[in-house]
Enzyme design. Sequence first.
Site, short mmCIF file in Angstrom:
data_model
loop_
_atom_site.label_atom_id
_atom_site.label_comp_id
_atom_site.label_asym_id
_atom_site.label_seq_id
_atom_site.Cartn_x
_atom_site.Cartn_y
_atom_site.Cartn_z
N TYR A 66 0.85 -1.19 0.00
CA TYR A 66 0.00 0.00 0.00
C TYR A 66 0.89 1.26 0.00
O TYR A 66 2.11 1.16 0.00
CB TYR A 66 -0.96 -0.02 1.19
N ARG A 78 0.25 -2.40 10.64
CA ARG A 78 0.24 -3.58 9.76
C ARG A 78 1.56 -3.58 9.02
O ARG A 78 1.91 -2.59 8.36
CB ARG A 78 -0.94 -3.48 8.80
#
Length: 663
Positions: free
Chosen positions: A180, A228
Amino acid sequence: MKYKNLFTPIKIGSAEIKNRFAMAPMGPLGLSDAQGGFNQRGIDYYTERAKGGTGLIITGVTFSDCEVEQQSMPNCPNSTFNPVHFIRTSKEMTERVHAYGSKIFLMMSGGFGRVTIPTNLGEFPPVAPSPIPHRWLDKTCRPLTKEEIHSIVKSFGDGAYNAKRGGFDGVEIHAVHEGYLLDQFAISMFNQRDDEYGGSLENRLRFAREVVEEIKRRCGDDFPVALRFSVKSMIKDWRDGALPGEEFEEKGRDIEEGLEAARLLVEYGYDALDTDVGTYDAWWWNHPPMYQEKGLYRPYCKMVKDVVDVPVLCAGRMDDPQMASASLENGECDVISLGRPLLADPDYVNKLRSGRLEDVRPCISCHEGCMGRIQEYSMINCAVNPQAARERVTAYEPICKSKKVMVVGGGVAGCEAARVLAIRGHRPELFEKSQQLGGNLIPGGAPDFKEDDIALAKWYERQLSKLEVPVHYGCKLSREDVLAADFETVIIATGSSPKVFSLGEDAHVYTAADVLNKEKDCGETAVVIGGGLVGCETALWLSQQGKKVTIVEALDKLLAVNGPLCHANKDMLEKLVPYRGVEVITSARVTDYQNGILTAESAGETKKIPADSVILAVGYKEENALYHELEFDVPEIYLLGDAKKVSNIMYGIWDAFEVANHI
């Protein structure tokens, strides 16, 4: 009690979690309203998992940036789009979650960057650290300016402040993980900048550092912020990922840099690392299909845990409690994250705590109800649990009068119908022509990587037994049998049968089900006709046994007609087939099979393929004759499952639930 270590408390920052289970963050598509708050579905969905005993609920991804990477609304919740509304809907949800003694973290995203899924996020110009190729589209991404980075960082602080006001116990940042936007900055392959956000590892992690510092500044040092984090990327090249056990040169983040990044990120202020491996270029690592082994992240989590002094969370097919307990014992991780298993059964934790493990509905790792539907329809659901993320609209309907219901067929549709009918108070009886329940789950579950299909069949068997549903085996019913029986309602769920055709020497032409059920021995060399899901999985299973296998497919590529298959499953299976030595011939038409030679025409060439057997995997046809014999004689009659229309496990279960819940 067994697995007692899974039920000891642990702290993430200042937040004490009552047990070692977290709900892993999963895309919250369909759970937001048009103002970026949580809609009723989202509130019910997360509350149900708290009610089921999960110690920490981590929401799916939410956004705080409204300027740089604009999102289609409603898509995912957004903590700054309408702050008052977000706080109000959050408070309604967090109060309900807290009633069950659970904590809840909001997952906050820095954005998707080059990995925006076009079907979900519209056609907004993709951004990235540098002008690099988009993951899915034939586009080059636009580099973020420093002003835009600062704007996103500020939005994190605003959003986290709103989350705290809304009752969240902490946040988890999405993500130096899976490729991401924050991860794109952290990985040198993607980050080619020459300013303070590029170059050295510290510079590439600067974006992630500024995020945690801004949140702590706005919310206080004692407000927990988890991250994360993917310790290794598994990238061979652009859009090309590595398979398990494959030797390759890592183009993304390797383990050495990953462990150094873990140390730095904790030093910057992150209170926990929610750890896995992979990126969108190797998506089957972050979203492990059934072809990945269970607990695949454990060795990587252990490496991270050895270099940091904050809790490490581990997800990735961790639904085996023996494995989970051993992982805590062995120091591999501190918290077990369950994603899809909590879609399949929101009561997993309470069932485990009270010794009812056999009642846990298994996740089959198919990705069809979750990632497949997120990818295609922007909504999260579950193939085996029709109530997931639809808890209120699919609540069990009360009945006015109990009916006797005949269910013909013991595949997933028949079993689900009988289960739901019995729960609601009707009196179903199930009639199955074979000696076991499960239908196509039985051959489908024959490969060792499909063990959870068999577990699902056994789960249905146990549930029907506990619900005291009479099951009659070895019953192939005729029209007269049904009409002579005393039932008010009839459900026909007689399934489907494999399509077959003659190739000449048919003594050694078998169906995939024949071979998977070990009713026929395919010999040492086999040709599988049909490159759909059944054909590919059968070929993969045979290749694991050392057989020489060729797939012959009429279309121009494998897996062309199955869906919605998540890219993680589809792409991994497409790669595994040749990797395991299976030869593939596409755009081919089979003509005959004589004297152990299969003849096929492809691209103007005639191919002669020696084979001990030919295995047909060319689809299934509906077995609906009994329904059509009865449809004008039985006032209340329903046709379900493959007998209605050949499909997948998900639609067999969903249609059965819908009908059985409204009889």
